[in-house]
Design a protein around this motif. Structure first.
Motif, mmCIF file in Angstrom:
data_model
loop_
_atom_site.group_PDB
_atom_site.id
_atom_site.type_symbol
_atom_site.label_atom_id
_atom_site.label_comp_id
_atom_site.label_asym_id
_atom_site.label_seq_id
_atom_site.Cartn_x
_atom_site.Cartn_y
_atom_site.Cartn_z
ATOM 1 N N PRO A 1 97.778 16.352 31.579
ATOM 2 C CA PRO A 1 97.116 17.222 30.596
ATOM 3 C C PRO A 1 96.188 16.441 29.678
ATOM 4 C CG PRO A 1 99.460 17.741 30.742
ATOM 5 C CD PRO A 1 99.244 16.486 31.531
ATOM 6 N N ALA A 2 95.043 17.024 29.394
ATOM 7 C CA ALA A 2 94.063 16.370 28.535
ATOM 8 C C ALA A 2 94.493 16.395 27.076
ATOM 9 C CB ALA A 2 92.703 17.044 28.689
ATOM 10 N N SER A 3 95.379 17.291 26.719
ATOM 11 C CA SER A 3 95.878 17.382 25.347
ATOM 12 C C SER A 3 97.265 18.011 25.366
ATOM 13 C CB SER A 3 94.936 18.215 24.477
ATOM 14 O OG SER A 3 94.855 19.547 24.965
ATOM 15 N N GLY A 4 97.973 17.876 24.242
ATOM 16 C CA GLY A 4 99.294 18.471 24.122
ATOM 17 C C GLY A 4 100.394 17.577 24.659
ATOM 18 N N ALA A 5 101.604 17.900 24.260
ATOM 19 C CA ALA A 5 102.766 17.102 24.653
ATOM 20 C C ALA A 5 103.100 17.280 26.124
ATOM 21 C CB ALA A 5 103.970 17.485 23.795
ATOM 22 N N ALA A 6 103.495 16.193 26.757
ATOM 23 C CA ALA A 6 103.927 16.221 28.158
ATOM 24 C C ALA A 6 104.709 14.947 28.443
ATOM 25 C CB ALA A 6 102.736 16.340 29.103
ATOM 26 N N ILE A 7 105.543 15.022 29.455
ATOM 27 C CA ILE A 7 106.306 13.861 29.922
ATOM 28 C C ILE A 7 105.715 13.396 31.243
ATOM 29 C CG2 ILE A 7 108.542 13.049 30.769
ATOM 30 C CD1 ILE A 7 109.865 15.086 28.894
ATOM 31 N N VAL A 8 105.464 12.109 31.355
ATOM 32 C CA VAL A 8 105.084 11.508 32.632
ATOM 33 C C VAL A 8 106.309 10.749 33.131
ATOM 34 C CG1 VAL A 8 103.558 9.928 33.843
ATOM 35 C CG2 VAL A 8 102.673 11.304 31.942
ATOM 36 N N ALA A 9 106.895 11.217 34.213
ATOM 37 C CA ALA A 9 108.122 10.632 34.757
ATOM 38 C C ALA A 9 107.828 9.948 36.077
ATOM 39 C CB ALA A 9 109.184 11.718 34.953
ATOM 40 N N GLY A 10 108.143 8.657 36.151
ATOM 41 C CA GLY A 10 107.795 7.924 37.358
ATOM 42 C C GLY A 10 108.883 6.995 37.854
ATOM 43 N N PRO B 1 97.455 -4.588 46.747
ATOM 44 C CA PRO B 1 96.923 -3.227 46.581
ATOM 45 C C PRO B 1 97.896 -2.335 45.807
ATOM 46 C CG PRO B 1 96.615 -3.995 48.831
ATOM 47 C CD PRO B 1 97.491 -5.010 48.161
ATOM 48 N N ILE B 2 97.371 -1.672 44.785
ATOM 49 C CA ILE B 2 98.181 -0.807 43.932
ATOM 50 C C ILE B 2 97.622 0.610 43.979
ATOM 51 C CG2 ILE B 2 98.984 -0.353 41.578
ATOM 52 C CD1 ILE B 2 100.126 -2.916 42.695
ATOM 53 N N VAL B 3 98.519 1.572 44.108
ATOM 54 C CA VAL B 3 98.148 2.984 44.017
ATOM 55 C C VAL B 3 98.997 3.613 42.921
ATOM 56 C CG1 VAL B 3 98.038 5.216 45.191
ATOM 57 C CG2 VAL B 3 97.572 3.110 46.472
ATOM 58 N N ILE B 4 98.347 4.351 42.024
ATOM 59 C CA ILE B 4 99.054 5.112 40.999
ATOM 60 C C ILE B 4 98.752 6.580 41.257
ATOM 61 C CG2 ILE B 4 99.422 5.452 38.528
ATOM 62 C CD1 ILE B 4 98.317 2.649 38.075
ATOM 63 N N ARG B 5 99.791 7.326 41.618
ATOM 64 C CA ARG B 5 99.601 8.695 42.105
ATOM 65 C C ARG B 5 100.342 9.685 41.200
ATOM 66 N NH1 ARG B 5 101.289 8.513 47.936
ATOM 67 N NH2 ARG B 5 99.212 7.603 48.189
ATOM 68 N N GLY C 1 95.135 11.883 41.625
ATOM 69 C CA GLY C 1 95.732 13.000 40.904
ATOM 70 C C GLY C 1 95.694 12.881 39.399
ATOM 71 N N LEU C 2 94.772 12.092 38.867
ATOM 72 C CA LEU C 2 94.709 11.903 37.421
ATOM 73 C C LEU C 2 94.437 13.224 36.695
ATOM 74 C CD1 LEU C 2 94.851 9.764 35.180
ATOM 75 C CD2 LEU C 2 92.379 9.443 35.424
ATOM 76 N N GLU C 3 93.818 14.153 37.384
ATOM 77 C CA GLU C 3 93.527 15.451 36.771
ATOM 78 C C GLU C 3 94.790 16.256 36.449
ATOM 79 O OE1 GLU C 3 93.633 16.130 41.237
ATOM 80 O OE2 GLU C 3 92.864 14.585 39.863
ATOM 81 N N VAL D 1 106.458 18.349 32.952
ATOM 82 C CA VAL D 1 106.754 16.995 33.421
ATOM 83 C C VAL D 1 105.794 16.666 34.563
ATOM 84 C CG1 VAL D 1 108.465 15.456 34.444
ATOM 85 C CG2 VAL D 1 109.180 17.201 32.793
ATOM 86 N N VAL D 2 105.034 15.596 34.394
ATOM 87 C CA VAL D 2 104.096 15.157 35.426
ATOM 88 C C VAL D 2 104.749 14.031 36.223
ATOM 89 C CG1 VAL D 2 101.820 14.189 35.913
ATOM 90 C CG2 VAL D 2 102.135 15.729 33.961
ATOM 91 N N PRO D 3 105.054 14.258 37.515
ATOM 92 C CA PRO D 3 105.638 13.170 38.314
ATOM 93 C C PRO D 3 104.592 12.117 38.634
ATOM 94 C CG PRO D 3 105.211 15.079 39.698
ATOM 95 C CD PRO D 3 104.887 15.497 38.279
ATOM 96 N N CYS D 4 105.029 10.872 38.688
ATOM 97 C CA CYS D 4 104.107 9.772 38.945
ATOM 98 C C CYS D 4 104.767 8.753 39.869
ATOM 99 C CB CYS D 4 103.707 9.097 37.633
ATOM 100 S SG CYS D 4 102.699 7.611 37.834
ATOM 101 N N ALA D 5 103.997 8.218 40.776
ATOM 102 C CA ALA D 5 104.497 7.191 41.689
ATOM 103 C C ALA D 5 103.649 5.934 41.568
ATOM 104 C CB ALA D 5 104.472 7.692 43.128
ATOM 105 N N MET D 6 104.321 4.822 41.283
ATOM 106 C CA MET D 6 103.687 3.513 41.318
ATOM 107 C C MET D 6 103.942 2.944 42.712
ATOM 108 S SD MET D 6 102.628 3.399 38.142
ATOM 109 C CE MET D 6 102.086 1.689 37.962
#
Length: 240
Positions: A30-39, A169-173, A25-27, A146-151
């Motif tokens: 956002p490629a530019s601009g402000a955003a929060i990645v919350a994980g 094994p690590i997954v970053i989603r 889900g790396l897409e 806000v982009v949710p993220c799971a480690m």
């Protein structure tokens, strides 16, 4: 400059080689601009694995203890975290949460990515805990997605108390960005902040498939320590 040296030369290639993280889900970032990645926050390694795989620079709010250690080791650690783009957050006192929010908003005003762990501290048992509302305050005040993220797997690779991580094994989603523009102007409403935070945590939970605990992680840690007879005072996690 040192951030990119770490990312592309010194640390990033090593982390990718050792852990070989699978990225999903790396897409959605956002490629530019402000955003929060919350994980979720399962391991000390989280601070480095996510920046290593993102195409953009990301700044995290990190606990102040990483910047105030004694002796040469403490100074080296502080220098490393500053060079890696981390911002110290004092987790003690009434103004701790507000100070963290001010720092976070400063990053977003520059149009950058801000990394936040809404639980406020690392999970001590691998479960997902209730989120602090600071992430909602910043998302609404800055008007950013806000982009949710799971480690996944970092707890097993480096659980609490383990200094050297072991291969696992690590997954970053990453999930689809969450838009809270419908709540514009309501950042002072407690019920709205709670609803936004819970929506973010539910998105993280859906990605991570952890067991959820409707309790703040810092409270659970303190209760566990007291049950074991550890009378030390644990710092209260700030709003973020």
């Amino acid at each position: 400059m040192f951030y990119y040296l770490l990312k592309y030369v010194l640390l990033g290639p090593l982390l990718r080689l050792v852990f070989r993280p699978r990225i999903e889900g790396l897409e959605h970032v956002p490629a530019s601009g402000a955003a929060i990645v919350a994980g979720n926050h399962l391991s000390f390694s989280d601070h480095f694995l996510m920046p290593a795989i993102l195409k953009r620079r990301i700044t995290f709010l990190a606990k102040a203890e990483y910047f105030t250690g004694p002796g040469i080791k403490g100074r080296l650690t502080a220098a490393f975290f500053r060079s890696a783009g981390q911002i110290p957050v004092d987790r003690s006192g009434k103004e701790a949460g507000q100070a963290a929010i001010r720092e976070g908003l400063g990053v977003l005003r520059k149009g950058e990515l801000l990394g936040i762990y809404p639980e406020g501290t690392r999970s001590h048992d691998g479960r997902l805990y209730k989120g602090k509302v600071g992430v909602a305050v910043m998302a609404l005040r800055a008007g950013v997605p806000v982009v949710p993220c799971a480690m996944i797997g970092t707890f097993e690779a480096q659980p609490p108390g383990k200094t050297v991580p072991r291969p696992h094994p690590i997954v970053i989603r990453f999930g689809e960005p969450l838009d809270f523009s419908r709540y514009a102007g309501l950042e002072n409403e407690k019920a709205v902040l709670r609803a936004v935070t819970d929506e973010i945590m539910y998105a993280v939970l859906s990605l991570s498939e952890q067991e959820y605990v409707d309790q703040y992680a810092a409270v659970a840690k303190a209760a566990q320590a007291e049950a074991k007879g550890d009378r030390r005072r644990f710092p209260r996690a700030p709003l973020v």
